[in-house]
Design an enzyme around this catalytic site. Structure first.
Site, PDB file in Angstrom:
ATOM      1  N   TYR A  65      -8.108   7.189  -1.602  1.00  0.00           N
ATOM      2  CA  TYR A  65      -9.562   7.370  -1.263  1.00  0.00           C
ATOM      3  C   TYR A  65     -10.076   6.178  -0.650  1.00  0.00           C
ATOM      4  O   TYR A  65      -9.704   5.349  -0.369  1.00  0.00           O
ATOM      5  CB  TYR A  65     -10.109   7.789  -2.583  1.00  0.00           C
ATOM      6  CG  TYR A  65      -9.754   9.219  -3.371  1.00  0.00           C
ATOM      7  CD1 TYR A  65      -9.489  10.310  -2.711  1.00  0.00           C
ATOM      8  CD2 TYR A  65      -9.082   8.886  -4.517  1.00  0.00           C
ATOM      9  CE1 TYR A  65      -9.084  11.542  -3.208  1.00  0.00           C
ATOM     10  CE2 TYR A  65      -8.516  10.185  -5.167  1.00  0.00           C
ATOM     11  CZ  TYR A  65      -8.366  11.393  -4.658  1.00  0.00           C
ATOM     12  OH  TYR A  65      -7.727  12.458  -4.999  1.00  0.00           O
ATOM     13  N   HIS A  84      -5.688   5.410  -5.227  1.00  0.00           N
ATOM     14  CA  HIS A  84      -5.002   6.578  -4.825  1.00  0.00           C
ATOM     15  C   HIS A  84      -5.382   7.127  -3.316  1.00  0.00           C
ATOM     16  O   HIS A  84      -5.405   8.238  -2.917  1.00  0.00           O
ATOM     17  CB  HIS A  84      -5.405   7.600  -5.790  1.00  0.00           C
ATOM     18  CG  HIS A  84      -4.886   7.277  -7.029  1.00  0.00           C
ATOM     19  ND1 HIS A  84      -5.216   7.949  -8.425  1.00  0.00           N
ATOM     20  CD2 HIS A  84      -4.278   6.198  -7.554  1.00  0.00           C
ATOM     21  CE1 HIS A  84      -4.611   7.695  -9.250  1.00  0.00           C
ATOM     22  NE2 HIS A  84      -4.191   6.434  -8.847  1.00  0.00           N
ATOM     23  N   HIS A  89     -13.721   4.592  -8.225  1.00  0.00           N
ATOM     24  CA  HIS A  89     -12.520   4.836  -7.833  1.00  0.00           C
ATOM     25  C   HIS A  89     -12.100   4.178  -6.551  1.00  0.00           C
ATOM     26  O   HIS A  89     -12.334   4.444  -5.569  1.00  0.00           O
ATOM     27  CB  HIS A  89     -12.182   6.351  -7.297  1.00  0.00           C
ATOM     28  CG  HIS A  89     -10.935   7.058  -7.588  1.00  0.00           C
ATOM     29  ND1 HIS A  89      -9.995   6.181  -7.309  1.00  0.00           N
ATOM     30  CD2 HIS A  89     -10.577   8.122  -8.188  1.00  0.00           C
ATOM     31  CE1 HIS A  89      -8.743   6.822  -7.723  1.00  0.00           C
ATOM     32  NE2 HIS A  89      -9.012   8.030  -7.998  1.00  0.00           N
TER      33      HIS A  89
HETATM   34  C1  LIG Z   1      -4.278  17.501 -12.242  1.00  0.00           C
HETATM   35  C2  LIG Z   1      -4.406  15.827 -12.065  1.00  0.00           C
HETATM   36  C3  LIG Z   1      -5.826  15.587 -11.604  1.00  0.00           C
HETATM   37  C4  LIG Z   1      -6.053  14.041 -11.478  1.00  0.00           C
HETATM   38  N1  LIG Z   1      -7.321  13.668 -11.250  1.00  0.00           N
HETATM   39  C5  LIG Z   1      -7.721  12.793 -11.295  1.00  0.00           C
HETATM   40  C6  LIG Z   1      -9.046  11.942 -10.793  1.00  0.00           C
HETATM   41  O1  LIG Z   1      -9.834  12.828 -10.653  1.00  0.00           O
HETATM   42  N2  LIG Z   1      -9.136  10.870 -10.683  1.00  0.00           N
HETATM   43  C7  LIG Z   1      -8.215   9.973 -10.779  1.00  0.00           C
HETATM   44  O2  LIG Z   1      -8.303   8.625 -10.686  1.00  0.00           O
HETATM   45  N3  LIG Z   1      -6.889  10.354 -11.317  1.00  0.00           N
HETATM   46  C8  LIG Z   1      -6.586  11.698 -11.302  1.00  0.00           C
HETATM   47  N4  LIG Z   1      -5.380  11.966 -11.525  1.00  0.00           N
HETATM   48  C9  LIG Z   1      -4.198  10.797 -11.577  1.00  0.00           C
HETATM   49  C10 LIG Z   1      -3.927  10.437 -12.991  1.00  0.00           C
HETATM   50  O3  LIG Z   1      -5.436   9.562 -13.382  1.00  0.00           O
HETATM   51  C11 LIG Z   1      -3.019   9.441 -13.361  1.00  0.00           C
HETATM   52  O4  LIG Z   1      -3.102   8.255 -12.476  1.00  0.00           O
HETATM   53  C12 LIG Z   1      -1.626   9.948 -13.011  1.00  0.00           C
HETATM   54  O5  LIG Z   1      -1.503  11.457 -13.360  1.00  0.00           O
HETATM   55  C13 LIG Z   1      -0.687   9.349 -13.460  1.00  0.00           C
HETATM   56  O6  LIG Z   1      -0.764   8.984 -14.968  1.00  0.00           O
HETATM   57  P1  LIG Z   1       0.326   9.529 -15.766  1.00  0.00           P
HETATM   58  O7  LIG Z   1       1.585   9.242 -15.553  1.00  0.00           O
HETATM   59  O8  LIG Z   1      -0.025   9.417 -17.164  1.00  0.00           O
HETATM   60  O9  LIG Z   1       0.194  11.098 -15.570  1.00  0.00           O
HETATM   61  C14 LIG Z   1      -5.081  13.124 -11.584  1.00  0.00           C
HETATM   62  C15 LIG Z   1      -3.712  13.664 -11.840  1.00  0.00           C
HETATM   63  C16 LIG Z   1      -3.529  15.275 -12.132  1.00  0.00           C
HETATM   64  C17 LIG Z   1      -1.930  15.400 -12.631  1.00  0.00           C
END
Ligand SMILES: Cc1cc2nc3c(=O)[nH]c(=O)nc-3n(C[C@H](O)[C@H](O)[C@H](O)COP(=O)(O)O)c2cc1C
Length: 307
Positions: A99, A97, A94
């Site tokens: 991190y 975001h 990762h």
């Molecule tokens: C509840 C939740 C948990 C998430 N957990 C992670 C995670 O553990 N690792 C990660 O890289 N992204 C995580 N994300 C971000 C998603 O991977 C993704 O980048 C984000 O939801 C945008 O994509 P989407 O528009 O398809 O939702 C999380 C998102 C949500 C809503």
């Protein structure tokens, strides 16, 4: 990642549980630093980061000392070995975001004055040390990397995301040539979190176009399999792949609310709406495994058992 480098995780019971989750799919473990708890920067960051950590423990938020960094790299290496030993097909590092790796990469947050701060070479150093360590432990074909140069999450901003992304890609391309094998994929999140169907202003549309061009530039630069994510609907996902902007598309929120998302996308069936307030909760069931699967009545070929 912390639990993957510490004893206790790899017990027989957990192995059994993990193999139940697997359910015939390919599965990847995603690595974040120990409890997402390190910061590379100054005290003002701490307040934002603590807000993001709803767990009971108090995060340790201090800049890593230069002498501690290789120990963290070693955690990633050991965690990758443990993940493969536990039966995962691969690991996604990762680097996105806000991190730890992202904090090193971005010049709006990395204020280090040692060999890990300042120039792009220095800011990429930690990322490359981690990728090299993990690749040498488990092989490039079991490793993926996630980055989000254009996302300003958790105060991780950069004044030149396009070039930051290209610099990361250039280094990964070079490493791939050196080891004679590509990473399994490079995963890039784009800042397109707008909920599907929401109205967008002209300014938003213009910047969306700019962001798409940036993703395209990264996609063309990367010599390997390119995964994108962030705001994709079924249609946008199909478009990205057919127009050559991505090899793979990852879904976040729709995946959470649709345990059978792949089937629904195949059938073009309606999707369950996600419930934002149950994101990131501590409840093991609500918001995680209580969304309904497609039934025959909804257009599914057969009712699916709970995944
Ligand atoms: C509840 C939740 C948990 C998430 N957990 C992670 C995670 O553990 N690792 C990660 O890289 N992204 C995580 N994300 C971000 C998603 O991977 C993704 O980048 C984000 O939801 C945008 O994509 P989407 O528009 O398809 O939702 C999380 C998102 C949500 C809503």
């Amino acid at each position: 990642m912390s639990f993957l480098v510490e004893p206790g995780f790899l017990t027989c019971l957990e192995f059994t549980q993990m193999h139940k989750w697997r359910h015939g799919r390919r599965w990847w473990m995603q690595f974040m630093p120990k409890g997402a708890s390190y910061s590379v920067s100054c005290g003002t960051l701490a307040a934002h980061h603590i807000k993001m950590v709803p767990m009971a423990y108090t995060p340790h938020l201090e800049p890593l000392k230069t002498s501690e960094i290789l120990e963290v790299v070693e955690h990633y290496r050991q965690a990758s070995l443990n993940a493969i030993r536990a039966g995962f097909d691969g690991v996604e590092i990762h680097g996105a975001h806000g991190y730890l790796i992202d904090q090193f990469l971005k010049n709006g947050i990395n204020d280090r004055v040692d060999e890990y701060g300042g120039s792009i070479e220095n800011r990429c150093r930690f990322m490359m040390q981690v990728i090299q360590a993990v690749v040498s432990a488990v092989g490039a074909d079991r490793v993926a990397f996630r980055m989000s140069p254009a996302i300003d999450h958790l105060d991780a901003t950069d004044s030149d995301p396009l070039n930051l992304g290209l610099s990361v890609i250039e280094r990964i391309n070079k490493l791939q040539l050196q080891v004679g094998s590509n990473l399994t994929y490079l995963h890039v999140t784009q800042p397109r979190y707008t909920a599907s169907g929401a109205k967008q202003s002209h300014a938003e549309l213009a910047s969306k176009k700019k962001r798409s061009q940036m993703m395209r530039t990264w996609r063309r630069a990367y010599q390997g399999t390119f995964m994108c994510s962030g705001g994709f609907t079924r249609e946008l996902g199909i478009q990205a792949v057919t127009e050559g902007d991505a090899d793979l598309v990852a879904y976040g929120r729709h995946f959470i609310s649709n345990p059978d998302l792949v089937l629904r996308l195949k059938l073009n069936a309606p999707l369950n709406k996600y419930i934002r307030k149950t994101f990131y909760t501590q409840d093991p069931v609500v918001g995680y495994i209580d969304y309904p699967v497609l039934s025959k009545a909804d257009g599914g070929q057969a009712p699916l058992s709970r995944l």
